[in-house]
Design a protein around this motif. Structure first.
Motif, mmCIF file in Angstrom:
data_model
loop_
_atom_site.group_PDB
_atom_site.id
_atom_site.type_symbol
_atom_site.label_atom_id
_atom_site.label_comp_id
_atom_site.label_asym_id
_atom_site.label_seq_id
_atom_site.Cartn_x
_atom_site.Cartn_y
_atom_site.Cartn_z
ATOM 1 N N VAL A 225 26.262 -3.006 16.701
ATOM 2 C CA VAL A 225 25.834 -4.348 16.313
ATOM 3 C C VAL A 225 24.607 -4.176 15.418
ATOM 4 C CG1 VAL A 225 24.901 -6.543 17.112
ATOM 5 C CG2 VAL A 225 26.723 -5.415 18.408
ATOM 6 N N PHE A 226 24.722 -4.570 14.160
ATOM 7 C CA PHE A 226 23.609 -4.441 13.222
ATOM 8 C C PHE A 226 22.927 -5.787 13.061
ATOM 9 C CE2 PHE A 226 21.940 -4.644 8.838
ATOM 10 C CZ PHE A 226 20.941 -3.697 8.972
ATOM 11 N N MET A 227 21.621 -5.808 13.338
ATOM 12 C CA MET A 227 20.840 -7.035 13.246
ATOM 13 C C MET A 227 19.826 -6.956 12.110
ATOM 14 S SD MET A 227 20.016 -8.049 17.244
ATOM 15 C CE MET A 227 19.024 -9.454 16.699
ATOM 16 N N ASP A 228 19.531 -8.110 11.545
ATOM 17 C CA ASP A 228 18.477 -8.212 10.538
ATOM 18 C C ASP A 228 17.946 -9.643 10.525
ATOM 19 O OD1 ASP A 228 16.803 -7.255 8.429
ATOM 20 O OD2 ASP A 228 18.099 -8.290 6.997
ATOM 21 N N GLN A 229 16.631 -9.770 10.561
ATOM 22 C CA GLN A 229 15.963 -11.069 10.483
ATOM 23 C C GLN A 229 16.516 -12.071 11.498
ATOM 24 O OE1 GLN A 229 15.834 -12.491 6.419
ATOM 25 N NE2 GLN A 229 14.849 -10.632 5.679
ATOM 26 N N GLY A 230 16.725 -11.584 12.717
ATOM 27 C CA GLY A 230 17.112 -12.474 13.801
ATOM 28 C C GLY A 230 18.567 -12.868 13.852
ATOM 29 N N VAL A 235 29.265 -6.260 12.975
ATOM 30 C CA VAL A 235 29.710 -5.621 14.207
ATOM 31 C C VAL A 235 30.915 -4.758 13.858
ATOM 32 C CG1 VAL A 235 30.551 -5.937 16.560
ATOM 33 C CG2 VAL A 235 28.935 -7.593 15.577
ATOM 34 N N ALA A 236 30.864 -3.479 14.204
ATOM 35 C CA ALA A 236 31.950 -2.582 13.804
ATOM 36 C C ALA A 236 31.975 -1.360 14.713
ATOM 37 C CB ALA A 236 31.758 -2.145 12.353
ATOM 38 N N PRO A 237 33.126 -0.678 14.803
ATOM 39 C CA PRO A 237 33.164 0.612 15.486
ATOM 40 C C PRO A 237 32.231 1.585 14.776
ATOM 41 C CG PRO A 237 35.383 -0.208 15.055
ATOM 42 C CD PRO A 237 34.452 -1.074 14.281
ATOM 43 N N PRO A 238 31.666 2.559 15.499
ATOM 44 C CA PRO A 238 30.700 3.471 14.888
ATOM 45 C C PRO A 238 31.206 4.178 13.633
ATOM 46 C CG PRO A 238 30.688 3.736 17.258
ATOM 47 C CD PRO A 238 31.830 2.820 16.933
ATOM 48 N N GLU A 239 32.418 4.697 13.669
ATOM 49 C CA GLU A 239 32.930 5.441 12.514
ATOM 50 C C GLU A 239 32.979 4.559 11.274
ATOM 51 O OE1 GLU A 239 33.881 8.715 10.489
ATOM 52 O OE2 GLU A 239 33.414 8.659 12.637
ATOM 53 N N GLN A 240 33.418 3.336 11.450
ATOM 54 C CA GLN A 240 33.486 2.403 10.324
ATOM 55 C C GLN A 240 32.091 2.024 9.833
ATOM 56 O OE1 GLN A 240 35.961 -1.091 10.953
ATOM 57 N NE2 GLN A 240 34.630 -2.333 9.646
ATOM 58 N N PHE A 241 31.193 1.738 10.773
ATOM 59 C CA PHE A 241 29.852 1.309 10.373
ATOM 60 C C PHE A 241 29.118 2.395 9.594
ATOM 61 C CE2 PHE A 241 25.278 0.996 11.081
ATOM 62 C CZ PHE A 241 25.034 -0.279 10.608
ATOM 63 N N PHE A 242 29.207 3.634 10.063
ATOM 64 C CA PHE A 242 28.427 4.703 9.442
ATOM 65 C C PHE A 242 29.068 5.268 8.180
ATOM 66 C CE2 PHE A 242 26.474 4.770 13.678
ATOM 67 C CZ PHE A 242 25.140 4.814 13.320
ATOM 68 N N THR A 243 30.367 5.047 7.979
ATOM 69 C CA THR A 243 31.015 5.565 6.780
ATOM 70 C C THR A 243 31.230 4.501 5.717
ATOM 71 O OG1 THR A 243 33.200 5.249 7.797
ATOM 72 C CG2 THR A 243 32.173 7.429 8.015
ATOM 73 N N PRO A 245 30.011 0.657 5.818
ATOM 74 C CA PRO A 245 29.528 -0.639 6.318
ATOM 75 C C PRO A 245 29.979 -1.776 5.427
ATOM 76 C CG PRO A 245 27.742 0.633 5.333
ATOM 77 C CD PRO A 245 28.912 1.554 5.426
ATOM 78 N N ALA A 246 30.229 -2.925 6.031
ATOM 79 C CA ALA A 246 30.816 -4.041 5.306
ATOM 80 C C ALA A 246 29.789 -4.856 4.529
ATOM 81 C CB ALA A 246 31.565 -4.959 6.277
ATOM 82 N N THR A 247 28.509 -4.751 4.909
ATOM 83 C CA THR A 247 27.490 -5.576 4.270
ATOM 84 C C THR A 247 26.527 -4.717 3.450
ATOM 85 O OG1 THR A 247 26.009 -5.448 6.187
ATOM 86 C CG2 THR A 247 27.598 -7.260 6.137
ATOM 87 N N GLU A 248 25.995 -5.302 2.401
ATOM 88 C CA GLU A 248 25.009 -4.603 1.585
ATOM 89 C C GLU A 248 23.739 -4.303 2.384
ATOM 90 O OE1 GLU A 248 24.070 -6.440 -2.082
ATOM 91 O OE2 GLU A 248 26.144 -6.535 -2.800
ATOM 92 N N ARG A 249 23.378 -5.215 3.294
ATOM 93 C CA ARG A 249 22.165 -5.005 4.080
ATOM 94 C C ARG A 249 22.293 -3.787 4.981
ATOM 95 N NH1 ARG A 249 18.319 -3.490 5.310
ATOM 96 N NH2 ARG A 249 16.503 -4.401 6.339
ATOM 97 N N ALA A 250 23.453 -3.608 5.605
ATOM 98 C CA ALA A 250 23.670 -2.433 6.448
ATOM 99 C C ALA A 250 23.688 -1.169 5.606
ATOM 100 C CB ALA A 250 24.980 -2.586 7.219
ATOM 101 N N GLN A 251 24.301 -1.236 4.438
ATOM 102 C CA GLN A 251 24.332 -0.075 3.540
ATOM 103 C C GLN A 251 22.916 0.334 3.143
ATOM 104 O OE1 GLN A 251 27.174 1.817 2.205
ATOM 105 N NE2 GLN A 251 25.338 3.065 2.018
#
Length: 262
Positions: A225-230, A235-243, A245-251
């Motif tokens: 679960v990736f949070m930013d500014q409240g 929300v993604a499985p670890p492999e997907q998130f780290f390889t 990520p769907a959002t520019e902020r997470a990237q």
């Protein structure tokens, strides 16, 4: 060090049972809005890892789930009970939703065993013999069976944090919340604490973990679960998130992390 993962626990497995649900939770401190409509579902046996920059609301969310901070809007539903309401017995609920903090919270004038048994004896009113046997077994499983009579000042930071985890486990909770439990540890002590949590994950303990340890997050989490500014941005499985990520902020967050490792 003894690995907690060496012993299975058939009672703690992923069942698809919805154990905790956060619905549109808002939290403010004065005029500052810290949580802005958080939604989250946690199934029994699931490990949720919450990532995000400092100040994004991660730790505040955990404190709300444990009743340490009141919320100003939304619902926190645990087994059908709305914990965001006014009539909540948090003394009772914290037996089921345990929390481990980054600064151990051990009583310095009590031995390791006395710290662990305080909750089971005073809150749960359990028999001393039974509770002490469980505590000793847990100490054995985290490699600290010989430290039961020691005082916190005689332990390293990593050992204190393992004791704090044993203390939480000895209450037999449904969920354990971990709030940056390695943040105050020296680097060489981090691994011993993460090994214990990894073992709990393999046993099927339901956990919500706030951490900055990216490798650990990737290996232990069922969902990131990736949070930013409240807000929850992704929300993604670890492999997907780290390889990918769907959002520019997470990237951007992951790029900064990789840059800081150089």
């Amino acid at each position: 060090m003894a690995k907690l993962a060496e012993e299975g626990n058939s009672d703690m497995t992923k069942t698809g049972e919805l154990l905790l649900e956060v619905q549109g939770v808002h939290k403010t401190f004065g005029d500052r809005q810290v949580l802005k409509g958080i939604d989250l579902q946690v199934e029994r046996g699931e490990v949720i890892v919450i990532l995000g920059p400092s100040g994004c609301g991660k730790s505040t969310l955990l404190r709300c789930l444990n009743g340490l901070e009141p919320v100003q809007g939304g619902h926190i539903v645990y087994r059908g009970q709305d914990l965001a309401g006014g009539d909540v017995n948090w003394r009772e609920l914290r037996q089921h939703i345990g929390m481990v903090f980054q600064n151990y919270e051990l009583f310095p004038h009590m031995t390791v065993m006395e710290n662990i048994l305080l909750g089971p004896l005073k809150v749960q009113r359990r028999e001393r013999t039974e509770a002490q046997q469980q505590a000793q077994e847990l100490l054995e499983r985290v490699g600290l069976a010989d430290r039961a009579g020691d005082y916190p000042r005689q332990l390293s930071g990593g050992q204190k944090q393992r004791i704090a985890i044993v203390r939480a486990l000895c209450m037999n909770p449904d969920i354990i919340l971990f709030d940056e439990v390695t943040a105050s540890l020296d680097p060489e002590m981090v691994r011993e604490v993460l090994d214990v949590i990894q073992g709990l994950a393999k046993q099927g303990m339901t956990m919500i973990i706030v951490t900055h340890e990216m490798g650990f997050a990737k290996s232990v989490g069922d969902r990131i679960v990736f949070m930013d500014q409240g807000t929850v941005c992704e929300v993604a499985p670890p492999e997907q998130f780290f390889t990918s990520p769907a959002t520019e902020r997470a990237q951007h967050f992951l790029n900064i992390f990789e840059y800081n490792k150089l």
